[in-house]
Design a protein around this motif. Sequence first.
Motif, PDB file in Angstrom:
ATOM      1  N   ALA A  24      62.384 -48.096  50.002  1.00 16.27           N
ATOM      2  CA  ALA A  24      62.867 -46.780  49.558  1.00 16.27           C
ATOM      3  C   ALA A  24      61.914 -46.163  48.537  1.00 16.27           C
ATOM      4  N   VAL A  25      61.464 -46.982  47.601  1.00 16.82           N
ATOM      5  CA  VAL A  25      60.539 -46.492  46.572  1.00 16.82           C
ATOM      6  C   VAL A  25      59.201 -46.106  47.187  1.00 16.82           C
ATOM      7  N   ALA A  26      58.729 -46.875  48.167  1.00 10.61           N
ATOM      8  CA  ALA A  26      57.459 -46.557  48.828  1.00 10.61           C
ATOM      9  C   ALA A  26      57.520 -45.185  49.497  1.00 10.61           C
ATOM     10  N   THR A  27      58.636 -44.909  50.167  1.00 11.72           N
ATOM     11  CA  THR A  27      58.817 -43.594  50.793  1.00 11.72           C
ATOM     12  C   THR A  27      58.922 -42.502  49.732  1.00 11.72           C
ATOM     13  N   ALA A  28      59.608 -42.815  48.624  1.00 16.98           N
ATOM     14  CA  ALA A  28      59.771 -41.836  47.545  1.00 16.98           C
ATOM     15  C   ALA A  28      58.431 -41.493  46.899  1.00 16.98           C
ATOM     16  N   VAL A  29      57.554 -42.484  46.776  1.00 20.58           N
ATOM     17  CA  VAL A  29      56.220 -42.223  46.210  1.00 20.58           C
ATOM     18  C   VAL A  29      55.434 -41.285  47.109  1.00 20.58           C
ATOM     19  N   LYS A  30      55.520 -41.503  48.400  1.00 15.27           N
ATOM     20  CA  LYS A  30      54.771 -40.676  49.348  1.00 15.27           C
ATOM     21  C   LYS A  30      55.202 -39.222  49.300  1.00 15.27           C
ATOM     22  N   TYR A  31      56.498 -38.981  49.183  1.00 17.91           N
ATOM     23  CA  TYR A  31      57.019 -37.613  49.222  1.00 17.91           C
ATOM     24  C   TYR A  31      57.373 -37.060  47.840  1.00 17.91           C
ATOM     25  N   GLY A  32      57.088 -37.821  46.793  1.00 19.55           N
ATOM     26  CA  GLY A  32      57.276 -37.314  45.444  1.00 19.55           C
ATOM     27  C   GLY A  32      58.712 -37.199  44.996  1.00 19.55           C
ATOM     28  N   THR A  33      59.587 -38.085  45.464  1.00 21.90           N
ATOM     29  CA  THR A  33      60.992 -38.064  45.063  1.00 21.90           C
ATOM     30  C   THR A  33      61.138 -38.832  43.753  1.00 21.90           C
ATOM     31  N   ARG A  34      60.952 -38.142  42.664  1.00 23.66           N
ATOM     32  CA  ARG A  34      60.904 -38.758  41.342  1.00 23.66           C
ATOM     33  C   ARG A  34      62.237 -39.394  40.942  1.00 23.66           C
ATOM     34  N   GLU A  35      63.346 -38.731  41.262  1.00 23.99           N
ATOM     35  CA  GLU A  35      64.658 -39.200  40.829  1.00 23.99           C
ATOM     36  C   GLU A  35      64.996 -40.585  41.402  1.00 23.99           C
ATOM     37  N   ILE A  65      62.893 -42.935  42.360  1.00 19.64           N
ATOM     38  CA  ILE A  65      62.049 -43.955  41.732  1.00 19.64           C
ATOM     39  C   ILE A  65      62.560 -44.274  40.335  1.00 19.64           C
ATOM     40  N   GLU A  66      62.968 -43.235  39.608  1.00 15.87           N
ATOM     41  CA  GLU A  66      63.461 -43.436  38.245  1.00 15.87           C
ATOM     42  C   GLU A  66      64.712 -44.309  38.235  1.00 15.87           C
ATOM     43  N   GLU A  67      65.638 -44.044  39.144  1.00 13.09           N
ATOM     44  CA  GLU A  67      66.862 -44.823  39.205  1.00 13.09           C
ATOM     45  C   GLU A  67      66.574 -46.279  39.579  1.00 13.09           C
ATOM     46  N   CYS A  68      65.686 -46.468  40.547  1.00 20.69           N
ATOM     47  CA  CYS A  68      65.359 -47.832  40.981  1.00 20.69           C
ATOM     48  C   CYS A  68      64.670 -48.623  39.869  1.00 20.69           C
ATOM     49  N   MET A  69      63.756 -47.992  39.166  1.00 23.21           N
ATOM     50  CA  MET A  69      63.027 -48.684  38.101  1.00 23.21           C
ATOM     51  C   MET A  69      63.913 -48.943  36.894  1.00 23.21           C
ATOM     52  N   THR A  70      64.895 -48.081  36.666  1.00 20.59           N
ATOM     53  CA  THR A  70      65.808 -48.286  35.532  1.00 20.59           C
ATOM     54  C   THR A  70      66.723 -49.484  35.782  1.00 20.59           C
ATOM     55  N   ILE A  71      67.267 -49.574  36.979  1.00 22.53           N
ATOM     56  CA  ILE A  71      68.211 -50.647  37.307  1.00 22.53           C
ATOM     57  C   ILE A  71      67.490 -51.939  37.704  1.00 22.53           C
ATOM     58  N   TYR A  72      66.351 -51.804  38.367  1.00 29.61           N
ATOM     59  CA  TYR A  72      65.624 -52.979  38.871  1.00 29.61           C
ATOM     60  C   TYR A  72      64.141 -52.841  38.499  1.00 29.61           C
ATOM     61  N   TYR A  96      48.699 -51.721  47.603  1.00 33.43           N
ATOM     62  CA  TYR A  96      48.572 -50.983  46.343  1.00 33.43           C
ATOM     63  C   TYR A  96      49.875 -51.047  45.562  1.00 33.43           C
ATOM     64  N   TYR A  97      49.765 -51.151  44.237  1.00 31.59           N
ATOM     65  CA  TYR A  97      50.938 -51.004  43.395  1.00 31.59           C
ATOM     66  C   TYR A  97      51.382 -49.543  43.411  1.00 31.59           C
ATOM     67  N   LEU A  98      52.600 -49.306  42.894  1.00 33.96           N
ATOM     68  CA  LEU A  98      53.184 -47.967  42.981  1.00 33.96           C
ATOM     69  C   LEU A  98      52.327 -46.919  42.290  1.00 33.96           C
ATOM     70  N   ILE A  99      51.784 -47.249  41.120  1.00 33.61           N
ATOM     71  CA  ILE A  99      50.997 -46.256  40.398  1.00 33.61           C
ATOM     72  C   ILE A  99      49.709 -45.926  41.141  1.00 33.61           C
ATOM     73  N   LEU A 100      49.158 -46.937  41.828  1.00 30.22           N
ATOM     74  CA  LEU A 100      47.955 -46.685  42.620  1.00 30.22           C
ATOM     75  C   LEU A 100      48.285 -45.859  43.862  1.00 30.22           C
ATOM     76  N   GLU A 101      49.442 -46.118  44.466  1.00 25.22           N
ATOM     77  CA  GLU A 101      49.872 -45.324  45.622  1.00 25.22           C
ATOM     78  C   GLU A 101      50.156 -43.881  45.206  1.00 25.22           C
ATOM     79  N   ALA A 102      50.705 -43.707  44.001  1.00 24.61           N
ATOM     80  CA  ALA A 102      50.926 -42.351  43.487  1.00 24.61           C
ATOM     81  C   ALA A 102      49.599 -41.620  43.286  1.00 24.61           C
TER      82      ALA A 102
END
Length: 310
Positions: A52-63, A65-72, A83-89
């Motif tokens: 889910a986060v990988a798809t969100a990074v590709k399409y720029g769905t910030r919300e 990613i924020e929720e996933c990183m906050t909880i997990y 690539y790590y998420l920041i590199l994919e961004a």
Amino acid sequence: MTYFLVIVAPVIKNIHEIKANNKLSILLVKRIIKIVIDKVDHDLAWNILGSAVATAVKYGTRELIEECMTIYPYIIWYHVDGYYLILEAIIQRQEQVYNLVHQMSGHKVFVAAQLHEKGNDNALHLAAKLSPPHRLTVVTGAALQMQRELQWFEEVNKFVRPSYREALNKMGKTPRMVFIDEHKELLKEGQQWMKDTASSCTVVAALTITMAFAAMFTVPGGTQVDGKPLFLNYNTFMLFIISDATALFSSSTSTLMFLGILTSRFAEQDFLYYLPKRLMIGLLSLFMSIAATMITFSATLVLVLRDKVT
């Protein structure tokens, strides 16, 4: 008033619906994440939230990613094609995602310094590559696209290790060399776009100069025997003089800016500040000169037709 409300009401309604849908989407995301986490299965959470986060990074769905990183928080280490998420961004040119991951990650320096196993590319090498087509066309005009690419490269350049700025990948190229090779065609298109725009605007500015200069010496109503304008004591005449002078000076400024663009060397770094700044000054000056010309024309009509108007 009723007509105004008819126009504005649908717009307000659409904005309300967008905000409401956004809030509901966030609540749904939180619920799904909670269900996944409650399973107490690391592999399940890693795969589901990671994809889910990988798809969100590709399409720029910030919300999302924020929720996933906050909880997990461990999802920061999820790989997307190596690539790590920041590199994919960085690859996807998603500014909001990049800023979010950069701020929330406690290991941002380490993550940004990682080398990709295939090409030995660091974060700056990735930032030097050409943007994906769907991100490159966010701005219009090859010159402004080139500026955006340079801005992104310089932004990533701020936080990487100094040694990585001159590091070589498996092709034996530094990040700057990769940037030059990847953007050759865009540079040529940007040069041509900037020259065409500057040439067209120079013609318009030169015509405005000619009209404003001629109007200054052929004032409406003519002059008296002693050479004073016939309408010298009218307030409208002063408006005519001020607007005409404004048109003359602003169009002259615009012409100088566009001539500076046409005589530029058009190097890569010129597209970062020098050329866009001159383009903006030239366009603003040209707009001001055209607006002042319209005011001059209106003042002339009022002076010539004052008897009919009053």
